[in-house]
Design a protein around this motif. Structure first.
Motif, PDB file in Angstrom:
ATOM      1  N   LEU A  40      32.483  45.166  31.242  1.00 10.02           N
ATOM      2  CA  LEU A  40      32.192  46.261  32.178  1.00 10.02           C
ATOM      3  C   LEU A  40      33.487  46.763  32.819  1.00 10.02           C
ATOM      4  O   LEU A  40      33.707  47.977  32.945  1.00 10.02           O
ATOM      5  N   GLY A  41      34.366  45.833  33.199  1.00  9.19           N
ATOM      6  CA  GLY A  41      35.658  46.217  33.784  1.00  9.19           C
ATOM      7  C   GLY A  41      36.468  47.059  32.806  1.00  9.19           C
ATOM      8  O   GLY A  41      37.043  48.086  33.178  1.00  9.19           O
ATOM      9  N   LEU A  42      36.479  46.653  31.542  1.00  8.94           N
ATOM     10  CA  LEU A  42      37.224  47.396  30.521  1.00  8.94           C
ATOM     11  C   LEU A  42      36.656  48.806  30.368  1.00  8.94           C
ATOM     12  O   LEU A  42      37.403  49.782  30.299  1.00  8.94           O
ATOM     13  N   LYS A  43      35.343  48.904  30.333  1.00 14.79           N
ATOM     14  CA  LYS A  43      34.702  50.214  30.173  1.00 14.79           C
ATOM     15  C   LYS A  43      35.104  51.136  31.335  1.00 14.79           C
ATOM     16  O   LYS A  43      35.457  52.294  31.126  1.00 14.79           O
ATOM     17  N   ALA A  44      35.069  50.593  32.557  1.00 11.24           N
ATOM     18  CA  ALA A  44      35.411  51.395  33.735  1.00 11.24           C
ATOM     19  C   ALA A  44      36.876  51.847  33.683  1.00 11.24           C
ATOM     20  O   ALA A  44      37.191  52.998  33.994  1.00 11.24           O
ATOM     21  N   LEU A  45      37.756  50.953  33.246  1.00 13.98           N
ATOM     22  CA  LEU A  45      39.177  51.309  33.139  1.00 13.98           C
ATOM     23  C   LEU A  45      39.372  52.390  32.075  1.00 13.98           C
ATOM     24  O   LEU A  45      40.106  53.358  32.277  1.00 13.98           O
ATOM     25  N   ARG A  46      38.678  52.225  30.946  1.00 14.21           N
ATOM     26  CA  ARG A  46      38.803  53.201  29.864  1.00 14.21           C
ATOM     27  C   ARG A  46      38.327  54.589  30.297  1.00 14.21           C
ATOM     28  O   ARG A  46      38.859  55.595  29.883  1.00 14.21           O
ATOM     29  N   GLU A  47      37.299  54.593  31.122  1.00 20.00           N
ATOM     30  CA  GLU A  47      36.739  55.867  31.579  1.00 20.00           C
ATOM     31  C   GLU A  47      37.524  56.412  32.770  1.00 20.00           C
ATOM     32  O   GLU A  47      37.185  57.459  33.305  1.00 20.00           O
ATOM     33  N   GLY A  48      38.525  55.652  33.220  1.00 17.99           N
ATOM     34  CA  GLY A  48      39.335  56.085  34.357  1.00 17.99           C
ATOM     35  C   GLY A  48      38.533  56.178  35.640  1.00 17.99           C
ATOM     36  O   GLY A  48      38.799  57.022  36.502  1.00 17.99           O
ATOM     37  N   PRO A  91      45.534  40.783  32.192  1.00 25.12           N
ATOM     38  CA  PRO A  91      45.434  40.607  33.647  1.00 25.12           C
ATOM     39  C   PRO A  91      44.741  41.792  34.331  1.00 25.12           C
ATOM     40  O   PRO A  91      44.007  41.624  35.293  1.00 25.12           O
ATOM     41  N   GLU A  92      44.959  43.009  33.796  1.00 23.98           N
ATOM     42  CA  GLU A  92      44.346  44.199  34.396  1.00 23.98           C
ATOM     43  C   GLU A  92      42.812  44.135  34.292  1.00 23.98           C
ATOM     44  O   GLU A  92      42.086  44.409  35.254  1.00 23.98           O
ATOM     45  N   VAL A  93      42.336  43.732  33.123  1.00 23.12           N
ATOM     46  CA  VAL A  93      40.878  43.626  32.936  1.00 23.12           C
ATOM     47  C   VAL A  93      40.327  42.456  33.764  1.00 23.12           C
ATOM     48  O   VAL A  93      39.223  42.538  34.298  1.00 23.12           O
ATOM     49  N   SER A  94      41.116  41.392  33.919  1.00 20.89           N
ATOM     50  CA  SER A  94      40.670  40.244  34.729  1.00 20.89           C
ATOM     51  C   SER A  94      40.368  40.698  36.151  1.00 20.89           C
ATOM     52  O   SER A  94      39.328  40.373  36.726  1.00 20.89           O
ATOM     53  N   MET A  95      41.295  41.452  36.703  1.00 26.68           N
ATOM     54  CA  MET A  95      41.136  41.898  38.096  1.00 26.68           C
ATOM     55  C   MET A  95      39.983  42.899  38.185  1.00 26.68           C
ATOM     56  O   MET A  95      39.203  42.872  39.147  1.00 26.68           O
ATOM     57  N   ALA A  96      39.860  43.762  37.166  1.00 26.15           N
ATOM     58  CA  ALA A  96      38.767  44.757  37.168  1.00 26.15           C
ATOM     59  C   ALA A  96      37.418  44.039  37.110  1.00 26.15           C
ATOM     60  O   ALA A  96      36.471  44.405  37.814  1.00 26.15           O
ATOM     61  N   ALA A  97      37.342  42.979  36.296  1.00 25.78           N
ATOM     62  CA  ALA A  97      36.094  42.215  36.169  1.00 25.78           C
ATOM     63  C   ALA A  97      35.731  41.595  37.513  1.00 25.78           C
ATOM     64  O   ALA A  97      34.577  41.619  37.948  1.00 25.78           O
ATOM     65  N   GLU A 180      40.556  34.579  46.039  1.00 27.00           N
ATOM     66  CA  GLU A 180      40.213  35.224  47.308  1.00 27.00           C
ATOM     67  C   GLU A 180      39.013  36.161  47.092  1.00 27.00           C
ATOM     68  O   GLU A 180      38.027  36.109  47.819  1.00 27.00           O
ATOM     69  N   GLN A 181      39.107  36.981  46.032  1.00 27.65           N
ATOM     70  CA  GLN A 181      38.035  37.961  45.777  1.00 27.65           C
ATOM     71  C   GLN A 181      36.742  37.278  45.322  1.00 27.65           C
ATOM     72  O   GLN A 181      35.655  37.634  45.764  1.00 27.65           O
ATOM     73  N   ASP A 182      36.851  36.269  44.454  1.00 28.45           N
ATOM     74  CA  ASP A 182      35.648  35.620  43.904  1.00 28.45           C
ATOM     75  C   ASP A 182      34.954  34.722  44.945  1.00 28.45           C
ATOM     76  O   ASP A 182      33.737  34.578  44.937  1.00 28.45           O
TER      77      ASP A 182
END
Ligand code: DC
Length: 224
Positions: A40-48, A91-97, A180-182
């Motif tokens: 889901l994080g990847l999809k959101a990043l791809r869609e900007g 790492p970018e997708v990790s944080m987005a997830a 911290e976030q999780d």
């Protein structure tokens, strides 16, 4: 009784590789639930898209074309029919997830998918809310952890092997940010379930941890 093993723990505790090894030994499957939030994080990043926009993220999740195939050879995570299993490891997708996993309605959909998969097969599931929410009645529940420094060291060594350039300090900062976030999100934050077995792996070898988990599972099998 269905042999489901529920395993939670913070980033870098080794959940995925430990779960893989334990599943192989026990002859059961392994579902890496983090991969679903990552897709889901990847999809959101791809869609900007703006990851902070909860409504948009929930909408995106509702329409998400996500399929997870688990087999003895491992897991394939398919987004819009494309195998994104490696693409979701940055790492970018990790944080987005981690960000999209804060939203209650996103979690609800993912939890339903995970419960449906676990009802069909004997499997070990790893994630952040498996013992507390997804499978609170699982016969084996484990909380796997290690100090932030040890988890960052393991992750950094793994990344170095792949040729990635991040320093240990950068990886430690990423581990802390995700902890911290999780751990502090309002919905189903990461925490040890009261009845989960605590496995602190800081001073344990990989094989010692796998031995411990398989022993717990064998015991549950005998009782079940
Ligand atoms: O386990 P992982 O690092 O692949 O998980 C990525 C993110 O997804 C993690 O930071 C928090 C979220 N997650 C979650 O909230 N619940 C799960 N069961 C699994 C992962």
């Amino acid at each position: 009784m269905r042999l489901n093993i529920a395993m939670d723990g913070p980033v870098g505790a080794g959940k995925s590789s430990i779960a893989d090894a334990a599943a192989k030994r026990l002859g059961i499957l392994h579902l890496d639930t983090g991969a679903m939030y990552r897709a889901l994080g990847l999809k959101a990043l791809r869609e900007g898209m703006d990851l902070q926009d909860e409504e948009k993220m929930v909408e995106l999740c509702r329409g998400l074309n996500l399929a997870v195939r688990v087999g003895a050879g491992g897991q394939e995570t398919l987004l819009d029919g494309e195998d994104v299993s490696s693409l979701i490891r940055t790492p970018e997708v990790s944080m987005a997830a981690s960000t999209v996993s804060r939203y209650a309605q996103v979690r609800r959909r993912m939890v339903q998918l995970q419960q449906a998969l676990a009802a069909e097969q004997d499997m070990i599931l790893d994630g952040r809310d498996i013992c507390t929410t997804v499978l609170p009645d699982a016969p084996v529940k484990i909380y796997l952890t290690a100090t932030a420094e040890e988890r960052a060291k393991r992750r950094w060594l793994e990344m170095k092997e792949k040729g990635e350039k991040d320093t240990y300090e950068e990886v430690l900062a990423q581990v802390r940010a995700r902890d911290e976030q999780d751990m502090n999100r309002p919905v189903e934050p990461l925490r040890q379930a009261e009845d989960a077995v605590l496995l602190d792996t800081t001073d344990l070898s990989f094989d010692q941890v796998v031995d411990r988990i398989t022993a717990l599972a064998e015991e549950a099998r005998r009782k079940g």
